[in-house]
Design a protein around this motif. Structure first.
Motif, mmCIF file in Angstrom:
data_model
loop_
_atom_site.group_PDB
_atom_site.id
_atom_site.type_symbol
_atom_site.label_atom_id
_atom_site.label_comp_id
_atom_site.label_asym_id
_atom_site.label_seq_id
_atom_site.Cartn_x
_atom_site.Cartn_y
_atom_site.Cartn_z
ATOM 1 N N UNK A 242 0.816 -1.207 0.000
ATOM 2 C CA UNK A 242 0.000 0.000 0.000
ATOM 3 C C UNK A 242 0.853 1.263 0.000
ATOM 4 N N UNK A 243 2.088 1.159 0.458
ATOM 5 C CA UNK A 243 2.994 2.305 0.492
ATOM 6 C C UNK A 243 3.744 2.474 -0.821
ATOM 7 N N UNK A 244 3.596 1.493 -1.704
ATOM 8 C CA UNK A 244 4.427 1.512 -2.907
ATOM 9 C C UNK A 244 3.887 2.419 -3.990
ATOM 10 N N UNK A 245 2.585 2.433 -4.170
ATOM 11 C CA UNK A 245 2.027 3.149 -5.306
ATOM 12 C C UNK A 245 2.189 4.654 -5.175
ATOM 13 N N UNK A 246 2.843 5.233 -6.174
ATOM 14 C CA UNK A 246 3.018 6.672 -6.212
ATOM 15 C C UNK A 246 1.677 7.333 -6.463
ATOM 16 N N UNK A 247 1.369 8.384 -5.719
ATOM 17 C CA UNK A 247 0.038 8.987 -5.823
ATOM 18 C C UNK A 247 0.087 10.479 -6.122
ATOM 19 N N UNK A 248 1.270 11.029 -6.331
ATOM 20 C CA UNK A 248 1.368 12.472 -6.512
ATOM 21 C C UNK A 248 1.287 13.215 -5.199
ATOM 22 N N UNK A 249 1.261 12.480 -4.104
ATOM 23 C CA UNK A 249 1.207 13.093 -2.777
ATOM 24 C C UNK A 249 1.992 12.212 -1.816
ATOM 25 N N UNK A 250 2.877 12.826 -1.059
ATOM 26 C CA UNK A 250 3.647 12.042 -0.092
ATOM 27 C C UNK A 250 5.104 11.927 -0.489
ATOM 28 N N UNK A 251 5.933 11.584 0.480
ATOM 29 C CA UNK A 251 7.373 11.489 0.287
ATOM 30 C C UNK A 251 7.740 10.029 0.023
ATOM 31 N N UNK A 252 8.229 9.700 -1.165
ATOM 32 C CA UNK A 252 8.547 8.299 -1.451
ATOM 33 C C UNK A 252 9.656 7.738 -0.573
ATOM 34 N N UNK A 253 10.531 8.601 -0.051
ATOM 35 C CA UNK A 253 11.585 8.079 0.819
ATOM 36 C C UNK A 253 10.997 7.577 2.138
ATOM 37 N N UNK A 254 10.109 8.383 2.723
ATOM 38 C CA UNK A 254 9.462 7.964 3.972
ATOM 39 C C UNK A 254 8.690 6.671 3.764
ATOM 40 N N UNK A 255 7.938 6.602 2.679
ATOM 41 C CA UNK A 255 7.167 5.409 2.378
ATOM 42 C C UNK A 255 8.083 4.211 2.142
#
Length: 646
Positions: A242-255
């Motif tokens: 659930x943390x993998x999909x890029x959504x245009x919102x959120x920090x991918x490093x944290x995820x």
């Protein structure tokens, strides 16, 4: 072969073949029956027949490559089909199952059942199966099944409920005709939790049979494979995914870092959980590629996890996809990545991510029409996935097809209004097209103060302010950010944009001070940036983005020879011929180095070439970017900035 014949139909090859045969037969009849009485020479009759025969394969090849549209003749790859223009009968969306258990923590159980059924169906090439990202958005919502079917472009919908009591689970599933809202099939299953994955395989087979799908022996065997026998490990895996999909919102490093921890826990419970190994590989590759952790240990872990997944399940598409990304993100070995991707595509033909990745590789290799076609194929399978829509829009933007890019970004915002990067990139089209900064500046002002993934919004805002020569606003944006390093969003298209590289804060301090005319402060900041980038260079001596930024800092410090040498070295490591997507960005930075150190002729020669390639510079950008201020009195530069050929 099924995909090939379907592509023949989509490209209207059958239709052209039939029409040409009929027309050719009529022409030959006229030539043989009418020409002789008119005393037309026999050689003309023979020539007419020969032309008709020779023209047949030419017509078929042309129909494969081109089509007639309202906008004129276009390459077939460039034509986007509406999502629901032609809904296949054997198409399905598996909606999230509703958790009816008293304990809401069992939601993961419902998600796992739905996901495993979807994953199994995706292995059947005779079906069109909508990917999980699009269907998960219907969790907990009121469901108008006809509307959902139209939106997703499917003829059938599966929905269900899950109730757990102690160690038993009851699953109720129903298959519905989305066009008539009528029930085709339904069943209730009461099983022990230990039989859960067998139940999911049984459900997938029943659904495929109800849809009259042709299932090959290999596909049937794949339906019997279970991801893990440990439900707690599967729960952790689902949380990580659930943390993998890029959504245009959120920090991918944290995820990414959080997901790796979850997957480590899952693998501690089940070391032979191949899907978890494959997903862990993907996260390690992502963290490496996007500049967050480029150490050799990170990419080595990506390789080890992918190889372990393949060792456990050699036939698994996710494992081959993970290895493809290791080659792609770890070493830019695009052909090796494409080989693994081909295996993944045969294993899971309905996986939208495989087609999306194919488009990404096409784009890197300069196959732009094919890239757009593959991104759009991915969108057919995952129509509400904003990451796929982003790739469609971004590719159109690289090709300067601004109206199509605008349409894609608007669609992304419709699906996820909180995806604030879409609002920014949508506003940036006017910047690239006409050199207008006002739309992007206005969009930046509307961004939530809490939204700044990795500093990407801050860096973009600073660049826009510097285009407007507004150093005071640029300084305010920087002061608001607590970050020591800032990512670049890759949106503004400015010469110094290095998407994926994490810039030292001192680099922006130097740019702002230079804009304000504070020479000593600018030099101090650039020296600090140079020292920090030098450390990156020592760790990643063959990374083109690091090398070219080191060249830019030295150009800012007046170190002409060293700056040019570094800039040229970066373009040698990552030329456009090797990477048609990042290569033009590196080349634009070399042009900026030339302009900074007074080599105007070299700078202009570089820009002339970059105006002709996708993802190169645009006349609009040349008008406003401060990197080109030293060239503005040159007549050749003025011609380029006006959009005229030199």
């Amino acid at each position: 072969m099924r995909d090939f014949f379907a592509e023949l139909k989509r490209r209207k090859v059958y239709r052209v073949a039939f029409a040409y045969t009929v027309a050719g037969w009529l022409i030959i009849q006229i030539a043989t029956q009418v020409f002789p009485p008119l005393e037309i020479p026999n050689w003309i009759v023979k020539l007419t027949i020969a032309v008709v025969v020779i023209g047949f394969p030419i017509a078929l090849i042309s129909s494969w490559a081109f089509d007639f549209t309202m906008q004129g003749i276009k390459r077939t790859e460039e034509i986007e089909e509406p999502i629901a223009a032609s809904v296949p009968e054997k198409s399905i969306a598996v909606l999230p199952f509703e958790n009816l258990s008293d304990d809401q923590r069992n939601t993961y159980l419902a998600d796992g059942i739905q996901d495993d059924i979807l994953s199994n169906l995706a292995k059947v090439a005779d079906l069109k199966v909508i990917s999980r990202t699009s269907v998960r958005q219907y969790r907990g919502s009121s469901r108008n099944l006809r509307e959902i079917g139209d939106t997703l472009g499917v003829a059938h919908i599966l929905e269900g409920t899950v109730r757990r009591v102690d160690n038993r689970v009851r699953v109720v599933a129903q298959l519905i005709n989305a066009r008539t809202d009528s029930h085709i099939w339904s069943d209730t299953f009461d099983r022990e939790l230990t039989d859960l994955f067998e139940l999911q395989s049984e459900l997938a087979q029943k659904i495929a049979t109800a849809l009259r799908a042709n299932i090959s022996p290999r596909e049937k065997a794949g339906l019997q494979v279970h991801p893990t026998a440990h439900l707690d490990a599967y729960d952790l895996y689902l949380q990580a995914r659930d943390l993998f999909r890029w959504s245009g919102a959120g920090d991918p490093r944290t995820h990414g870092e959080k997901a790796v921890e979850l997957l480590d826990q899952a693998l501690a419970r089940d070391p032979e959980f191949a899907l978890a190994h494959a997903l862990a590989s993907r996260f390690h590759s992502e963290l490496h590629w996007f500049g967050f952790d480029r150490c050799s240990q990170r990419i080595a872990r990506a390789k080890a996890e992918a190889e372990r997944a393949l060792q456990l399940r050699p036939e698994m598409g996710d494992a081959h996809l993970a290895l493809a990304y290791y080659y792609y993100y770890g070493h830019r070995e695009y052909e090796l990545a494409r080989h693994e991707l081909g295996i993944a595509q045969r294993a899971t033909p309905n996986d939208a991510e495989v087609w999306d990745t194919d488009g990404s590789l096409d784009r890197r290799q300069g196959r732009w029409p094919e890239a757009l076609a593959n991104f759009r194929r991915a969108r057919q399978l995952d129509p509400r996935n904003v990451a796929v829509i982003w790739n469609v829009g971004e590719t159109c933007l690289c090709l300067e097809r601004y109206d199509e890019a605008e349409e894609a970004f608007a669609a992304g915002l419709t699906i996820n209004p909180r995806a604030e990067l879409f609002a920014l990139v949508r506003a940036s089209t006017e910047l690239k097209k006409n050199g207008q900064t006002a739309p992007l500046r206005a969009a930046l002002e509307k961004v939530s103060p809490q939204f700044d993934p990795g500093g990407a919004v801050t860096s973009l805002a600073i660049r826009v302010c510097l285009m407007e020569r507004d150093h005071a606003s640029a300084r305010r944006w920087l002061e608001r950010s607590p970050l020591a390093r800032l990512n670049d969003a890759g949106i503004g298209g400015v010469a110094a944009t290095l998407d994926g590289y994490s810039f030292p804060r001192s680099w922006f301090e130097g740019l702002i001070a230079r804009c304000a005319g504070e020479t000593e402060e600018a030099q101090r900041a650039f020296r600090a940036a140079e020292q920090e980038v030098q450390q990156d260079f020592e760790e990643w001596p063959d990374d083109g983005e690091t090398i070219v930024l080191l060249g830019l800092t030295r150009a800012a410090l007046g170190q002409k020879e060293s700056a040019i040498e570094l800039g040229r070295r970066a373009t040698e490591l990552l030329p456009i011929s090797r990477d048609a997507y990042d290569g033009p960005v590196i080349a634009a930075n070399l042009a900026a180095i030339y302009a900074q150190v007074g080599e105007n002729d070299h700078a202009i020669d570089q820009l002339v070439a970059l105006l002709k390639v996708p993802n190169g510079v645009t006349p609009g950008l040349l008008r406003v970017e401060p990197e080109w201020d030293s060239l503005r009195d040159d007549a050749r530069f003025q011609t380029m900035a006006a959009g005229r050929a030199i």
